[in-house]
Motif scaffolding. Structure first.
Motif, PDB file in Angstrom:
ATOM      1  N   GLU A  15      -6.183  12.791   9.732  1.00 50.15           N
ATOM      2  CA  GLU A  15      -6.776  12.412   8.451  1.00 50.15           C
ATOM      3  C   GLU A  15      -8.099  11.731   8.779  1.00 50.15           C
ATOM      4  O   GLU A  15      -8.174  10.519   8.921  1.00 50.15           O
ATOM      5  CB  GLU A  15      -5.880  11.466   7.647  1.00 50.15           C
TER       6      GLU A  15
ATOM      7  N   ARG B  35       1.047  13.693  10.409  1.00 47.21           N
ATOM      8  CA  ARG B  35      -0.273  13.409   9.834  1.00 47.21           C
ATOM      9  C   ARG B  35      -0.742  12.070  10.391  1.00 47.21           C
ATOM     10  O   ARG B  35      -0.106  11.043  10.190  1.00 47.21           O
ATOM     11  CB  ARG B  35      -0.195  13.337   8.313  1.00 47.21           C
TER      12      ARG B  35
ATOM     13  N   PHE C 249      -8.282  -1.650   6.264  1.00 47.46           N
ATOM     14  CA  PHE C 249      -7.827  -1.407   4.881  1.00 47.46           C
ATOM     15  C   PHE C 249      -7.488  -2.765   4.265  1.00 47.46           C
ATOM     16  O   PHE C 249      -8.243  -3.712   4.441  1.00 47.46           O
ATOM     17  CB  PHE C 249      -6.686  -0.386   4.888  1.00 47.46           C
TER      18      PHE C 249
ATOM     19  N   ARG D  66       0.916   8.881  -9.012  1.00 45.76           N
ATOM     20  CA  ARG D  66       2.134   8.926  -8.188  1.00 45.76           C
ATOM     21  C   ARG D  66       3.382   8.744  -9.046  1.00 45.76           C
ATOM     22  O   ARG D  66       4.380   8.206  -8.582  1.00 45.76           O
ATOM     23  CB  ARG D  66       2.059   7.841  -7.103  1.00 45.76           C
TER      24      ARG D  66
ATOM     25  N   PHE E 107     -11.893  -0.175   1.363  1.00 47.27           N
ATOM     26  CA  PHE E 107     -11.366  -0.530   0.035  1.00 47.27           C
ATOM     27  C   PHE E 107     -12.338  -1.495  -0.651  1.00 47.27           C
ATOM     28  O   PHE E 107     -12.089  -2.699  -0.769  1.00 47.27           O
ATOM     29  CB  PHE E 107      -9.966  -1.134   0.169  1.00 47.27           C
TER      30      PHE E 107
ATOM     31  N   ASP F 292      -2.643   9.192  10.107  1.00 49.20           N
ATOM     32  CA  ASP F 292      -3.311   8.470   9.035  1.00 49.20           C
ATOM     33  C   ASP F 292      -4.501   7.670   9.570  1.00 49.20           C
ATOM     34  O   ASP F 292      -4.394   7.019  10.605  1.00 49.20           O
ATOM     35  CB  ASP F 292      -2.298   7.516   8.376  1.00 49.20           C
TER      36      ASP F 292
ATOM     37  N   HIS G 234      -2.618  12.117  -2.971  1.00 47.61           N
ATOM     38  CA  HIS G 234      -2.063  10.872  -3.517  1.00 47.61           C
ATOM     39  C   HIS G 234      -3.106   9.775  -3.659  1.00 47.61           C
ATOM     40  O   HIS G 234      -2.803   8.714  -4.181  1.00 47.61           O
ATOM     41  CB  HIS G 234      -0.932  10.398  -2.605  1.00 47.61           C
ATOM     42  N   ASP G 235      -4.307   9.992  -3.126  1.00 45.86           N
ATOM     43  CA  ASP G 235      -5.361   8.984  -3.206  1.00 45.86           C
ATOM     44  C   ASP G 235      -6.341   9.334  -4.320  1.00 45.86           C
ATOM     45  O   ASP G 235      -6.225  10.381  -4.968  1.00 45.86           O
ATOM     46  CB  ASP G 235      -6.105   8.903  -1.874  1.00 45.86           C
TER      47      ASP G 235
ATOM     48  N   HIS H 178      -2.699   0.964  11.809  1.00 45.06           N
ATOM     49  CA  HIS H 178      -2.383  -0.408  11.395  1.00 45.06           C
ATOM     50  C   HIS H 178      -0.902  -0.504  11.043  1.00 45.06           C
ATOM     51  O   HIS H 178      -0.235   0.505  10.846  1.00 45.06           O
ATOM     52  CB  HIS H 178      -3.226  -0.790  10.174  1.00 45.06           C
TER      53      HIS H 178
ATOM     54  N   ARG I  42      -3.712   3.358  -6.972  1.00 47.26           N
ATOM     55  CA  ARG I  42      -3.568   4.812  -7.107  1.00 47.26           C
ATOM     56  C   ARG I  42      -2.217   5.211  -7.683  1.00 47.26           C
ATOM     57  O   ARG I  42      -1.826   6.377  -7.640  1.00 47.26           O
ATOM     58  CB  ARG I  42      -3.779   5.457  -5.722  1.00 47.26           C
TER      59      ARG I  42
ATOM     60  N   ASP J 135       0.872  -1.184   0.000  1.00 49.74           N
ATOM     61  CA  ASP J 135       0.000   0.000   0.000  1.00 49.74           C
ATOM     62  C   ASP J 135       0.905   1.229   0.000  1.00 49.74           C
ATOM     63  O   ASP J 135       0.704   2.177   0.749  1.00 49.74           O
ATOM     64  CB  ASP J 135      -0.946  -0.003   1.202  1.00 49.74           C
TER      65      ASP J 135
ATOM     66  N   TYR K 103       2.082   2.751   3.258  1.00 48.23           N
ATOM     67  CA  TYR K 103       1.118   2.813   4.369  1.00 48.23           C
ATOM     68  C   TYR K 103       1.006   1.450   5.047  1.00 48.23           C
ATOM     69  O   TYR K 103       0.182   1.247   5.933  1.00 48.23           O
ATOM     70  CB  TYR K 103      -0.245   3.306   3.897  1.00 48.23           C
TER      71      TYR K 103
HETATM   72  C1  BGC Z   1      -4.000   6.959   3.010  1.00 49.08           C
HETATM   73  C2  BGC Z   1      -4.039   5.935   1.922  1.00 49.08           C
HETATM   74  C3  BGC Z   1      -3.810   4.566   2.547  1.00 49.08           C
HETATM   75  C4  BGC Z   1      -4.755   4.319   3.718  1.00 49.08           C
HETATM   76  C5  BGC Z   1      -4.354   3.142   4.534  1.00 49.08           C
HETATM   77  C6  BGC Z   1      -5.181   6.552   3.851  1.00 49.08           C
HETATM   78  O1  BGC Z   1      -5.769   7.401   4.567  1.00 49.08           O
HETATM   79  O2  BGC Z   1      -4.110   8.272   2.541  1.00 49.08           O
HETATM   80  O3  BGC Z   1      -3.119   6.191   0.906  1.00 49.08           O
HETATM   81  O4  BGC Z   1      -4.005   3.573   1.585  1.00 49.08           O
HETATM   82  O5  BGC Z   1      -4.791   5.405   4.578  1.00 49.08           O
HETATM   83  O6  BGC Z   1      -3.196   3.437   5.271  1.00 49.08           O
END
Ligand code: BGC
Length: 527
Positions: free
Chosen positions: A242, A197, A163, A391, A141, A199, A307-308, A101, A387, A58, A61
Motif C-alpha cells: 500500500e 497487504r 498516523f 463502512r 492525517f 499497510d 475503506h478510506d 505501527h 471514515r 483507527d 489499523y
Molecule cells: C489504511 C488506513 C489507516 C492507515 C493507518 C492506511 O493506509 O488504509 O485505513 O488509517 O493506513 O494504518
C-alpha cells in the motif's frame, strides 16, 4: 502468470459483512456463510480489513495483538475454517499486515515506554528528546494531527507516529523489530493466507533530511521479506504494497520483480473520476503516460473506492480543487486530503456513470479491487465521524437492519430514502434483471470468461473525440476492443472494425457509429 494476475479482489471488513451469531458485529461465521454469494458474483479473492484485537481508534489499523482474532469476530479456529472454506471454493484470501505501527496499547509499546533508554525493548519504537527531528516528513492525517511526534510522560521522551498519535511507528533500525515483524507474517502465511497487504509501507524507516518515504532501507527490508516468503512458502504467496505514491515511486515497490508482487495504482484512481467530471480522457492519458513498465510477474491493483477517503494526495493542487468542486459539494465530505464518499453517491447515483467506471475498472490492465456494497450502489453516512460513513453494514435484504444482523448493529445500517436498505439491497437487486448488481455481475463474468480482459496486452487508441477512452486487450489470438464515452453527450467512433458487442449481445456496427452519453462497448473483434 499467477493467481493475482487473474484475480478480482473483493475488499470487505469482517465486522461489516454478515453477523453469524447475533451480537451486532459481523464475524467469520457470517462471512463464511456468504462465500457462495461472492463466487456467484464473480469474485476470486477476498481482502479483509484488520480483524485483530485493537482498541479500534483507527478501525483496527491500531493493532494491539498481531497474532489473534478480535473475539467479536470469532476465534483463530473460525478464521482457519473461513480460509479452508474459501480455498475449497477457489477463493484466495488476502489479510492486512499493519507493519509500520502498532497501537499504543500493544505490549511492545507498553514494554518500550517502561524500559531504559537505549535498551532493545525501548528501541522497538522511534524516540527523540526533541520533537524537531525529521521535519521534512509530511503529516498524513492533516485534520487531526499537527506533528509526527507525541510526548510520552512514562518514557519521558517523544515518539514518532506517521498516523494517529496513538499509533507509534515501529523502529526498523532495530533487528529485533524486523525479526518480530517477519514472525507475524509467517504466523498468517502458516495459516494459509495467500496474500498480505503491507499497510502504509513507504514509511518504515526515518532518515534526517529526507521525506522519510520510499527510503532505500525500506526497499532493502522488503526485498529481504520477499526472499524469505519465497523460500519458506514456495512462490505463490503475494505481497501487496500500500504505497500511495507517484507512479515512478510506486513502481519502485516492484523492484526487479524481487520486491512486492503488487501495488495499488493510487495516481490512476482519482484521475478516472476527474476524466469523468471533465468528460475527457486526458487525465487518464496523462497518468498512464507517466506510469513506467513493470516486471511481468508484477501487477498494479486498480480500484475505484476503498475503506478510506478518496485520496487526493497524488494529484496537483489545481486537480484537487477541481475534484472537490465536482465531488465534494457537501463540505462534510472532505476529510484530510480527500473525499469520504462511496461510489454511488460520488456519481450522483447515475447508473450509467457507475457502470462506465466499473466497465473501465474491469477491462483496463491491472487487477481490479471492488469495495463491498458498491456492487449494489450502497450509500454512505456523512454524519458518522472519520471514515466510518463508508463502512456501514452490508445491505442484504429489506429485513430489519438490512438482514445484516438480528441484534442492534455496531453502526446504523443506511436507511435514507435513496440508498436505504429497504429499497437498496442484494436480495432485491438479484431478482431484478436491470439492476446494478446484475450488470456488475455480467461484467465480472465476462472478465472471467475472456482471458484477454485479464491477461491481454494493451494497445491504447487515440480517437479524435477527446471524450472517448479506447483500447484493445489482446491475448492468444483474441482481441477485445473497449470504448467508453466519458461525456454527457453522444460521441462518434470512426472507422471501427466491428465484431460482437459483449455487453449488449449481437453484432457491433462497423465504420462510423455513435455511443450515447456515458455509453460503453466491449467488442470481441473479428480477426
Ligand atoms: C489504511 C488506513 C489507516 C492507515 C493507518 C492506511 O493506509 O488504509 O485505513 O488509517 O493506513 O494504518
Amino acid at each position: 502468470m499467477s493467481w493475482y494476475h487473474d484475480a478480482v479482489v473483493y475488499e470487505t471488513h469482517v465486522r461489516s459483512f454478515a453477523d453469524g451469531n447475533g451480537d451486532g458485529y459481523g464475524d467469520f461465521a457470517g462471512l463464511t456463510d456468504k462465500l457462495d454469494y461472492l463466487v456467484d458474483l464473480g469474485i476470486t479473492a477476498i481482502w479483509l480489513l484488520p480483524f485483530f484485537p485493537s482498541p479500534l481508534r483507527d478501525d483496527g489499523y491500531d493493532v494491539s495483538d498481531y497474532t489473534a482474532v478480535d473475539p467479536r469476530y470469532g476465534t483463530l479456529e473460525d478464521f482457519a475454517r473461513f480460509v479452508d472454506r474459501a480455498h475449497r471454493r477457489g477463493l484466495k484470501v488476502i489479510t492486512e499486515f499493519v507493519l509500520n505501527h502498532t497501537s499504543d496499547r500493544h505490549p511492545w509499546f507498553q514494554r518500550a515506554r517502561h524500559s531504559p533508554a537505549g535498551s532493545s525493548e525501548r528501541d522497538f519504537y522511534v524516540w527523540s528528546d526533541t520533537p524537531d527531528r525529521y521535519g521534512d516528513a509530511r503529516i498524513i492525517f492533516t485534520d487531526s494531527e499537527t506533528s509526527n511526534w507525541a510526548w510520552d510522560p512514562v518514557a519521558g521522551a517523544w515518539y514518532w507516529h506517521r498516523f494517529y498519535a496513538h499509533q507509534p511507528d515501529l523502529n526498523y533500525d532495530n533487528p529485533a523489530v524486523r525479526q518480530a515483524v517477519v514472525e507475524v507474517a509467517d504466523f498468517w502465511l502458516d495459516l494459509g493466507v495467500d496474500g498480505l497487504r503491507l499497510d502504509a509501507v513507504p514509511y518504515l524507516y526515518e532518515r534526517d533530511g529526507t521525506s522519510c518515504e520510499n527510503l532505500p532501507e525500506t526497499h532493502a527490508f522488503l526485498k529481504d521479506l520477499r526472499a524469505h516468503v519465497d523460500a519458506r512458502y514456495g512462490g505463490d504467496r503475494m505481497l501487496l504494497a500500500e504505497a500511495n505514491q507517484w507512479p515512478v515511486d510506486a513502481a519502485a515497490y516492484f523492484g526487479n520483480g524481487d520486491e512486492c508482487h503488487m501495488n495499488y495504482h493510487f495516481p490512476l484512481m482519482p484521475r478516472m473520476f476527474l476524466a469523468l467530471a471533465r468528460g475527457r480522457r486526458d487525465p487518464i492519458d496523462w497518468v498512464l503516460d507517466r506510469t513506467p513498465p513493470i516486471p511481468p510477474s508484477c501487477r498494479w491493483g486498480t480500484f475505484l473506492r476503498n475503506h478510506d477517503e478518496l485520496t487526493l494526495e497524488m494529484v496537483t493542487d489545481a486537480e484537487r480543487r477541481e475534484m472537490y468542486a465536482a465531488y465534494a459539494t457537501d463540505p462534510r465530505a472532505k476529510l484530510n486530503i480527500g473525499i469520504r464518499r462511496r461510489l454511488a453517491p460520488l456519481l450522483g447515483d447515475d447508473s450509467r456513470r457507475i457502470l462506465l467506471l466499473f466497465s473501465l475498472l474491469l477491462s483496463m490492465p491491472g487487477t481490479p479491487f471492488v469495495y463491498y456494497g458498491d456492487e449494489i450502489g450502497m450509500g454512505d453516512d456523512l454524519d458518522l465521524p472519520d471514515r466510518n460513513g463508508v463502512r456501514t453494514p452490508m445491505q442484504w435484504s429489506d429485513a430489519p437492519h438490512g438482514g445484516f444482523t438480528t441484534a442492534t448493529p455496531y453502526m446504523p445500517v443506511i436507511d435514507d430514502a435513496v440508498y436505504g436498505y429497504r429499497r437498496r439491497n442484494v436480495a432485491a437487486q438479484r431478482q431484478d434483471p436491470g439492476s446494478l448488481w446484475n450488470a456488475v455481475r455480467r461484467l465480472l463474468h465476462l472478465r472471467r470468461d475472456h482471458p484477454a480482459l485479464r491477461r491481454g496486452t494493451t494497445v491504447w487508441h487515440a480517437p479524435d473525440d477527446p471524450a472517448l477512452v479506447s483500447f484493445s486487450r489482446r491475448h492468444d489470438g483474441v482481441s477485445i476492443h473497449v470504448v467508453a464515452n466519458l461525456a454527457a453527450r453522444p460521441a462518434t467512433i470512426q472507422g471501427d472494425r466491428g465484431g460482437i458487442d459483449l455487453l449488449g449481445g449481437g453484432p457491433s456496427p462497423t465504420g462510423s457509429w455513435t455511443l450515447p452519453p456515458y455509453g460503453v462497448r466491449w467488442i470481441l473483434e473479428d480477426r
